[in-house]
Design a protein around this motif. Structure first.
Motif, PDB file in Angstrom:
ATOM      1  N   GLY B  42     -22.788  -3.572   3.515  1.00 16.24           N
ATOM      2  CA  GLY B  42     -23.386  -4.623   2.692  1.00 16.24           C
ATOM      3  C   GLY B  42     -23.734  -5.861   3.484  1.00 16.24           C
ATOM      4  N   ASP B  43     -24.524  -5.680   4.528  1.00 18.72           N
ATOM      5  CA  ASP B  43     -24.903  -6.858   5.320  1.00 18.72           C
ATOM      6  C   ASP B  43     -26.338  -7.240   5.000  1.00 18.72           C
ATOM      7  OD1 ASP B  43     -24.800  -8.948   7.054  1.00 18.72           O
ATOM      8  OD2 ASP B  43     -24.718  -7.747   8.875  1.00 18.72           O
ATOM      9  N   THR B 250     -24.837 -15.019  -0.783  1.00 23.41           N
ATOM     10  CA  THR B 250     -25.665 -16.024  -1.437  1.00 23.41           C
ATOM     11  C   THR B 250     -26.742 -16.524  -0.478  1.00 23.41           C
ATOM     12  OG1 THR B 250     -23.687 -16.750  -2.587  1.00 23.41           O
ATOM     13  CG2 THR B 250     -25.574 -18.251  -2.627  1.00 23.41           C
ATOM     14  N   ALA B 251     -26.311 -16.893   0.722  1.00 22.51           N
ATOM     15  CA  ALA B 251     -27.214 -17.615   1.613  1.00 22.51           C
ATOM     16  C   ALA B 251     -27.320 -16.979   2.994  1.00 22.51           C
ATOM     17  CB  ALA B 251     -26.763 -19.070   1.737  1.00 22.51           C
ATOM     18  N   GLY B 252     -26.889 -15.718   3.097  1.00 21.72           N
ATOM     19  CA  GLY B 252     -27.061 -15.025   4.374  1.00 21.72           C
ATOM     20  C   GLY B 252     -26.083 -15.429   5.452  1.00 21.72           C
ATOM     21  N   ALA B 345     -26.279  -7.414  -9.503  1.00 24.26           N
ATOM     22  CA  ALA B 345     -25.577  -7.253  -8.234  1.00 24.26           C
ATOM     23  C   ALA B 345     -26.484  -6.499  -7.267  1.00 24.26           C
ATOM     24  CB  ALA B 345     -24.285  -6.465  -8.445  1.00 24.26           C
ATOM     25  N   PRO B 346     -26.281  -6.737  -5.968  1.00 25.71           N
ATOM     26  CA  PRO B 346     -27.157  -6.115  -4.974  1.00 25.71           C
ATOM     27  C   PRO B 346     -26.725  -4.698  -4.583  1.00 25.71           C
ATOM     28  CG  PRO B 346     -25.639  -7.618  -3.910  1.00 25.71           C
ATOM     29  CD  PRO B 346     -25.344  -7.704  -5.365  1.00 25.71           C
ATOM     30  N   PHE B 392     -29.789  -4.820   0.349  1.00 29.28           N
ATOM     31  CA  PHE B 392     -29.958  -5.872   1.354  1.00 29.28           C
ATOM     32  C   PHE B 392     -30.943  -5.498   2.465  1.00 29.28           C
ATOM     33  CE2 PHE B 392     -25.475  -7.137   0.080  1.00 29.28           C
ATOM     34  CZ  PHE B 392     -25.874  -8.290  -0.566  1.00 29.28           C
ATOM     35  N   GLY B 393     -31.531  -4.296   2.367  1.00 22.03           N
ATOM     36  CA  GLY B 393     -32.425  -3.858   3.433  1.00 22.03           C
ATOM     37  C   GLY B 393     -33.769  -4.569   3.387  1.00 22.03           C
TER      38      GLY B 393
END
Lengths: 408, 408
Positions: B42-43, B250-252, B345-346, B392-393
């Protein structure tokens, strides 16, 4: 019902530096306008090396574009920093380390506090006295320190006094200690161990199966040739020692947060069945589970500390602080005080006038010279009768402090 | 002889994501040239908000001059960030917090791992199942999880299954749990609790004197009105809940490292004598002893996330990821898969075809579509038969992944 870890309740009400901050605040309220010089907390005042500034700007820019963005890094730290550390801090001293033995962190305080998680709560422990309070407090929290006696000593801790009487060289104990904290160059006394003196401790650890946590946060201040920079300069130390280092005092990273911990593959602890277990993979697991790596930007800043420009800039900063130390040391000596440290470390350990306690001496300096120091007894029973002054101030403040002390 | 904390030896050989990394590496070696799409860890992939970039450049410049240099900051974080957080994340939802209830950290993983230090090792604990593995592993390390059974469950943990059968809403247990971890919006399932559903848990905690660790790392992805952003939106929660948040998603900030933990003054744990002790001062003491604050530069970057520009930029990034989620969700549904999550949610939680295990489904996606996912069973027994995909890709990767899955 969620039950408390009651060991926390054994901790004394507040942390040494909060007590001092309160006293200083009270003084300021009652004496507005008196300019205070702060030589208490060991925080640096010089800016970061320009090389680190430039490296961090570049790293920030990388984070601004998806093509060069860095998300989660390795929990252990980036290879670029680990390899640079090994190349500069260890290889030139003949110490071979593999990258997986070095763990980058957000600072020595975190690692010093967390490393104890790898060990049973009931190991016996030893500290030099006086000592950096976090070593004790972090062990109180998990129950390892035992209970606090009326003499201010914890029941499960062996105190190794370091005073003028023994030249600040702790005597080898006559019994076994499982876990020993050593900090050299020393905070708070500013004193060091020679290679031979440190070798006695490594030999003790090898003979007694003691694990040494070696805090080398002030290594960059070493000037004398016979003072080891790393415990691994001593033969056999890789079997018994974990070394913790920091960029805080070397390169002004107190507000940037970066340090590292060396856990050699050879260092082990024992199970109750007397099986030897290497600590390196356990620390790796601890960090992977409870830590997510140090900021990429910070790590680039730390890497730059080792560039030719960075090294020159660091050298200059350390020379500045050590010139402060020299000025203070000489001035205090001239004023009739007995002063220790300040040659291979940025701390001066000043003996109070005959019969005066640390806190009384602290109050004297605060009320009569408007100087904030740290009372030695705050670092442990053997610190009674001493004060710590730091050389991290501005030059003019150090000079003014000495003038004021001279006038007392 | 230094004795090991043998609880560490109970941990399974390696961490889920290392296992996956090894499998992917093996695949790459045997299938060079096949372009892999990574939707596993989850990056994040989008750059930092420009407002944070600019703020961090300014902060780096401040560190370059002694006049504006910042050394040690407060261990709890700077007031400028704490006050900004309270103003934007809590006050608008009617939640009043004092600055001393918010603790800035280097990330949610550290706080989640460390918070358990405040409690006895033998409290019973509960987790939703599947769950973020670090909740369990950090409790295994201190002995709280108990022993691992042959069914893959720890003896001292109550598992609260969340599956399609119960709509991913964990059932209130019929017994008391001392310490409960809740993560909503949920990692890994991407599902949420409505206000009413979360209220049942707060009521349970109030009735049973349970301490809830509420992980709200994905709060910024909430879209539906009846999904609470903070557990403190529920009346009474301040007595029973600690909330942990992060700037990572939230903000990377996954590579920058910043999060925060709210420990309300009202939340307590009990001594064996049934005395109530507030946890806020204990957490403060823990942080002051074992942590030295978050990088000043990082905190300035986090503060800028709340500026008008920062908020607009974050909104755009989240919209990007959530459009990925929509694309993937719709594509997978069209391809015949049953998909959960991905709305607030992501994360998408994808049910494997009838009778297929998580790891088999993982292998299918890796070998036939060259997509890296995370097998649901890696998050716990109730994750068996599911996969987690992250949104997140990069957009084109998400679209290509869906095309490949459609062709299977």
């Amino acid at each position: 019902m969620a039950l408390l870890n009651e060991h926390f309740l054994k901790l004394k009400g507040s942390y040494l530096f909060s007590d001092i901050a309160k006293k200083v605040k009270a003084y300021q309220v009652t004496h507005p306008g008196e300019p205070i010089i702060r030589l208490g907390i060991g925080d640096v005042t010089r800016p970061l090396p320009q090389a680190s500034i430039e490296a961090m700007h570049r790293a920030v820019d990388e984070m601004a574009s998806s093509a060069t963005f860095h998300g989660y890094g390795p929990e252990q730290g980036y290879d670029f920093l680990i390899e640079t550390i090994i190349k500069h801090d260890f290889a030139p001293r003949g110490i071979q380390l593999s990258p997986s033995e070095v763990f980058i962190s957000d600072g020595a305080k975190s690692d010093t506090g967390n490393i104890g998680e790898l060990l049973r709560w009931d190991n016996s422990m030893g500290i030099t006295d006086p000592v950096y309070p976090a070593y004790i407090d972090s062990n109180v929290m998990c129950g390892r320190a035992g209970t606090l006696g009326e003499d201010g000593r914890w029941s499960n801790i062996t105190y190794l006094p370091c005073t003028a009487a023994n030249g600040f060289v702790p005597a080898i104990p006559d019994h076994r200690i499982d876990l020993l904290y050593l900090c050299y160059p020393n905070n708070p006394t500013g004193t060091t161990l020679t290679r031979d003196q440190l070798k006695q401790w490594v030999d003790y650890a090898l003979a007694n199966d003691t694990l040494i946590i070696f805090d080398a946060a002030y290594e960059a201040y070493i000037h004398d040739d016979d003072v080891p920079h790393s415990i691994y300069e001593i033969r056999g130390a890789k079997k018994v020692a974990i070394e913790i280092r920091s960029f805080s005092k070397t390169a002004g990273f107190t507000g940037v947060r970066c340090g590292y911990t060396v856990v050699p593959k050879e260092v082990t602890a024992a199970t109750l069945d007397d099986e030897r277990v290497p600590l390196n993979p356990l620390w790796n697991r601890r960090q992977c589970t409870k830590f997510n790596g140090t900021s990429y930007i910070t790590q680039r800043g730390a890497e730059a500390v080792y560039s030719p420009e960075g090294r020159a800039q660091v050298k200059e900063t350390i020379a500045y602080y050590m010139e402060n130390a020299r000025t203070m040391r000489e001035g205090l000596t001239r004023a009739g005080y007995r002063v220790f440290g300040g040659i291979n470390a940025p701390y001066l350990w000043v003996q109070a006038p005959e019969g005066m306690t640390s806190w009384k001496f602290f109050d004297e300096l605060l009320y009569r010279a408007h100087i904030v120091s740290t009372p030695g007894v705050g670092f442990g029973p053997s610190g009674e009768g001493y004060l710590r002054l730091t050389a991290f101030g501005k030059r003019e403040d150090c000079e003014e402090a000495i003038r004021r002390i001279g006038r007392l």
